[in-house]
Design an enzyme around this catalytic site. Structure first.
Site, PDB file in Angstrom:
ATOM      1  CG  HIS A 289      -1.906  -1.022   1.333  1.00  0.00           C
ATOM      2  ND1 HIS A 289      -2.472  -1.434   2.524  1.00  0.00           N
ATOM      3  CD2 HIS A 289      -2.506  -1.755   0.356  1.00  0.00           C
ATOM      4  CE1 HIS A 289      -3.373  -2.376   2.273  1.00  0.00           C
ATOM      5  NE2 HIS A 289      -3.406  -2.596   0.973  1.00  0.00           N
ATOM      6  CB  SER A 447       3.164   1.444   4.843  1.00  0.00           C
ATOM      7  OG  SER A 447       1.993   1.907   4.226  1.00  0.00           O
ATOM      8  CG  HIS A 448      -0.262  -1.324   5.218  1.00  0.00           C
ATOM      9  ND1 HIS A 448      -1.451  -0.682   5.061  1.00  0.00           N
ATOM     10  CD2 HIS A 448       0.195  -0.955   6.430  1.00  0.00           C
ATOM     11  CE1 HIS A 448      -1.710   0.050   6.141  1.00  0.00           C
ATOM     12  NE2 HIS A 448      -0.714  -0.100   6.983  1.00  0.00           N
ATOM     13  CG  LEU A 449       6.036  -4.063   3.167  1.00  0.00           C
ATOM     14  CD1 LEU A 449       7.511  -4.378   3.417  1.00  0.00           C
ATOM     15  CD2 LEU A 449       5.891  -3.017   2.072  1.00  0.00           C
TER      16      LEU A 449
END
Lengths: 510, 130
Positions: A289, A447-449
Site C-alpha cells: 500500500h 507500507s503494508h507489505l
C-alpha cells in the site's frame, strides 16, 4: 547434541568468545512480529515447547527511544534506509526488534474484509480459511484488547479529520479501533509507546510464550533453515550485536516438529531461498500500500503530535478508486525534510509547524513487484515500479484529502508534489487533477507489505498452501504477511495474526 | 568531510528571526554521534549529498564557486533551488542531507520549545540483556 537451555528463558546477544547456542524444541518460530508471536503463543498454549528467534534486540518500553533518530537507530531495519528500486526510490518500512513492526506501527485493527476471502478462493484456490481466520481475529481482539481511540486522546488533527469526512458525507469516516489499552494520546506510536498502552507483541504474546516455557532468542538473525532432505529440522545463524552490528557466536536450534518462518515480507522469501526452497513463485507477487501525505494549514494551532499518532480513517474509497485514507502525525524531525525547499524559505515554512495537520492516503495498488537477494545474498532487494493506474489513484487521493482538509476548515493545503505550488487554496485544488503521475514527484513510502511467499493451491504460482505449508517440503510453514496473495486495502496486522493463529492451530491439531 | 556536511546543513536550515537554525542545535555533537552510529553507507550517502550541494551553485545561481563560499543571499537561493532540483537523483541526494539534519534540528529542545513541545528525554539505547 547437547540441550543447552532450560524452559522459559531469554538468550540475548552472545559474543564470539561465548559458547555457541545449541537447543532443541518442538517448534522454532523465526521472527517475533504479528505473525511470529501469534503463531508462537498458539503453539505454546498447546503444551509444545517453542523457540522464538528474532533478528533484533528485545527492548521494553523503558528501553524505547524518544526521538525519531533513536527510533531509526534502535528499532528499524538498517535505519529505514531500504528503498524499493524502480523509477522512484521509496522507503520500505520495517522494524527489526522483538515484536517486529507491531512496536512501531499505530496498532490499527481492521478485520479481514469478506471480499478478500472470496478473492483468495477464486484467484488462488485458497478455501476454508474465512471462518477460522475470523474466529482467530475475534480471539486476538479479546486477548490483547482493542479499543476505539478514547475521546480524550484524539487530538485536534484526528477530530478535524472526522469532521471533514463527515461533512463530505463519506460513508465510512470513523475513529480507529486499535490494539491499545487506555491510549493516553502521547503521540509516540512510531518510536514505541513508552506508556505501555500500545499492545505490541513484545508486551503480551512473547512474554506469554516465555512464561509457558518458551525459549526467546534475540539479536539472532537466522541464516538458513536446516533440513534433512525436504524436511525442515531447525534453524541456524549467528548473533549480531544490537548496536555495533558485530558478529557473535553461532546458534543452532533444532525443531522436533516444525519450523515456522515469519521473518517479514522481505526476509521470509530470502530465508527460504537460502535454505534450498526452489519455487518459481518465491519472491514474486510482492505488493504494498504505497502512501503519501497531504498537509492542511489551519488558523489555529493543531499540534498534531498531541493525541493518537493515527486516530481517524476511512475505507469509503477502498473499492473505488482503491484507497484508504487516514491521519498520521509526524514529529518536527520528519516534517523538516518532508517540506520542500531549503534555506530561509524552508525555515519560514517550518515556522508554521504547529498549524499543520498531515493526513495520508494508502493506495490499494495493483502494482506487483519482486523481492530478490542482493549481490552477496543476505539483504533483500525490492523491485517495485508503480503502474500508471496506481499513480492515478494516488492523485485522486491527494485531491480527496485536500477536499477533506478544506471541509475541516483549512485555509490552504500543502500537496507535497514536485511541480505543483507549495501551497494551494480551496479555489486552486482543481490543478490537482493535472498533477504529475511520475512517482518521482511524490514523497512516499511503501507500507503494508504483502507477498513473496504467497499461498495458493498451484505450486507453480504459489509457495505455500492454504495452511501455510511450503509446497514440496515437510514441517516448513510460513506465517507472516508474505503468504498474503492479494492487496487487502486495509491495515494488515489483524489478517496476519488471524492467519498465523490458524496455521499454528493446524500444526497442533487445533 | 564533516565540515562540508556541517556547512551544507547550516545553509539548508539557517537561523531566522522566527526559528532557530541547525547551527543552534548542537550540530557538531549530533554529527559526531551520527557518524559514529550510522552505517557507513548512510554516512557516505550524506557526504555525497553535501559534496553535490557545495559543487552545484554554478547550475543553480550561475556562480562558479562552492556553496560555502557564496554570499549569504546567493547561498540561500542556492539552498532552495538545489533542494527543489528537477533532477530526481539530485533532489534525493539533498533530501538525504535534509533528512539527517532534520533529526538534529527537529529534536532539539530550542526547536521543540518553539513548537510548545516538551524536551525529549535522552534515548536510552538499552535492551534486555537477560
Amino acid at each position: 547434541m547437547s540441550v543447552a537451555t532450560r524452559p522459559g528463558r531469554h538468550i540475548p546477544f552472545r559474543g564470539k568468545d561465548e559458547r555457541e547456542l545449541d537447543a532443541e524444541v518442538d517448534f522454532v518460530v523465526v521472527g517475533s512480529g504479528a505473525g511470529g508471536a501469534t503463531a508462537a503463543v498458539t503453539l505454546a498454549r498447546s503444551g509444545a515447547s517453542v523457540a522464538i528467534v528474532e533478528a533484533g534486540a528485545w527492548r521494553d518500553p523503558e528501553d524505547y527511544p524518544h526521538s525519531a533518530y533513536g527510533g531509526m537507530r534502535d528499532l528499524m531495519e538498517d535505519w529505514s534506509t531500504q528503498v524499493a528500486r524502480g523509477r522512484a526510490l521509496w522507503p520500505v518500512v520495517q522494524a527489526r526488534t522483538m515484536g517486529g513492526t507491531t512496536v512501531v506501527n499505530s496498532a490499527i485493527c481492521v478485520r479481514t474484509p469478506d471480499d478478500i476471502f472470496a478473492q483468495w478462493e477464486t484467484e488462488h484456490g485458497v478455501r476454508d480459511l474465512k471462518q477460522r481466520v475470523l474466529a482467530a481475529e475475534d480471539r486476538v481482539e479479546r486477548e490483547i484488547t482493542v479499543e476505539e481511540v478514547p475521546p480524550a486522546s484524539r487530538g485536534r488533527s484526528n477530530i478535524l479529520a472526522k469532521r471533514g469526512g463527515d461533512l463530505l458525507g463519506w460513508s465510512d469516516s470513523h475513529y480507529m479501533r486499535r490494539y491499545t489499552s487506555g491510549c493516553e494520546g502521547a503521540g509516540q506510536c512510531l518510536q514505541g509507546c513508552t506508556k505501555r498502552r500500545k499492545q505490541s507483541m513484545n508486551l503480551n504474546y512473547i512474554p506469554e510464550t516465555r512464561a509457558r516455557g518458551g525459549l526467546i532468542v534475540s539479536s539472532a538473525p537466522v541464516d538458513r533453515v536446516m533440513s534433512d532432505g525436504p524436511r525442515a529440522v531447525g534453524v541456524t545463524g549467528r548473533f549480531v550485536h544490537p548496536t555495533t552490528r558485530a558478529e557473535g557466536t553461532r546458534f543452532r536450534i533444532h525443531a522436533r516438529k516444525a519450523v515456522v518462518v515469519a521473518a517479514s515480507v522481505t526476509h521470509s522469501p530470502l530465508l527460504l531461498l537460502r535454505s534450498g526452497v526452489r519455487s518459481p513463485a518465491l519472491g514474486k507477487f510482492f505488493r504494498s500500500h504505497p502512501g503519501t501525505g497531504v498537509f492542511g494549514c489551519y488558523d489555529d494551532p493543531i499540534d498534531m503530535n498531541v493525541g493518537a499518532t493515527q486516530g481517524w480513517a476511512s475505507i469509503a474509497f477502498r473499492q473505488d478508486p482503491g484507497l484508504k485514507l487516514e491521519t498520521l502525525a509526524i514529529p518536527p524531525e520528519l516534517v523538516a525534510s518532508r517540506f520542500s525547499g531549503g534555506g530561509t524559505l524552508l525555515m519560514s515554512r517550518l515556522a508554521e509547524f504547529r498549524h499543520v495537520a498531515m493526513w495520508c492516503l494508502a493506495v490499494r495498488a495493483e502494482t506487483v513487484g519482486t523481492i530478490s537477494p542482493s549481490l552477496f545474498g543476505h539483504r533483500p532487494v525490492v523491485h517495485y515500479d508503480m503502474v500508471p493506474a496506481d499513480m492515478e489513484r494516488a492523485r485522486k487521493g491527494v485531491k480527496l484529502l485536500a477536499q477533506q482538509h478544506f471541509a475541516a476548515g483549512a485555509k490552504e493545503i500543502i500537496p507535497g508534489i514536485v511541480g505543483m505550488p507549495f501551497k494551494l487554496t480551496k479555489d486552486e485544488i482543481g490543478v490537482l487533477d493535472d498533477a504529475p503521475l511520475d512517482p518521482r514527484c511524490y514523497v512516499a513510502i511503501l507500507s503494508h507489505l504483502f507477498g513473496g511467499c504467497v499461498m495458493g493451491n498451484d505450486p507453480r504460482t504459489s509457495v505455500v498452501d492454504s495452511r501455510g505449508r511450503v509446497h514440496g517440503w515437510e514441517r516448513l510453514i510460513v506465517a507472516d504477511a508474505s503468504v498474503i496473495p492479494t492487496n487487502l486495502g486495509v491495515n494488515p496486522q489483524h489478517t496476519i495474526m488471524g492467519l498465523a493463529a490458524t496455521f499454528a492451530a493446524d500444526l497442533v491439531g487445533g | 568531510m564533516t565540515p562540508l556536511v556541517r556547512a551544507a546543513i547550516i545553509l539548508l536550515y539557517p537561523r531566522t528571526e522566527l526559528m532557530p537554525g541547525a547551527d543552534d542545535c548542537d550540530l557538531d555533537a549530533f554529527l559526531e554521534r551520527f557518524r559514529r552510529e550510522a552505517s557507513p553507507i548512510v554516512w557516505i550517502g550524506i557526504v555525497a549529498g553535501a559534496l553535490l550541494f557545495h559543487l552545484s551553485p554554478v547550475f543553480t545561481v550561475g556562480v562558479p564557486l562552492p556553496a560555502f563560499a557564496l554570499s549569504p543571499e546567493k547561498a540561500d537561493l542556492h539552498a532552495d533551488r538545489i533542494a527543489n532540483s528537477s533532477i530526481y537523483l539530485v533532489r534525493q541526494s539533498i533530501f538525504l542531507v535534509k533528512f539527517a539534519a532534520g533529526m538534529a534540528w527537529g529534536a532539539h529542545p530550542r526547536v521543540r520549545e518553539r513548537f510548545a513541545m516538551a524536551p525529549l528525554p535522552p534515548d536510552p539505547g538499552t535492551w534486555r540483556t537477560s
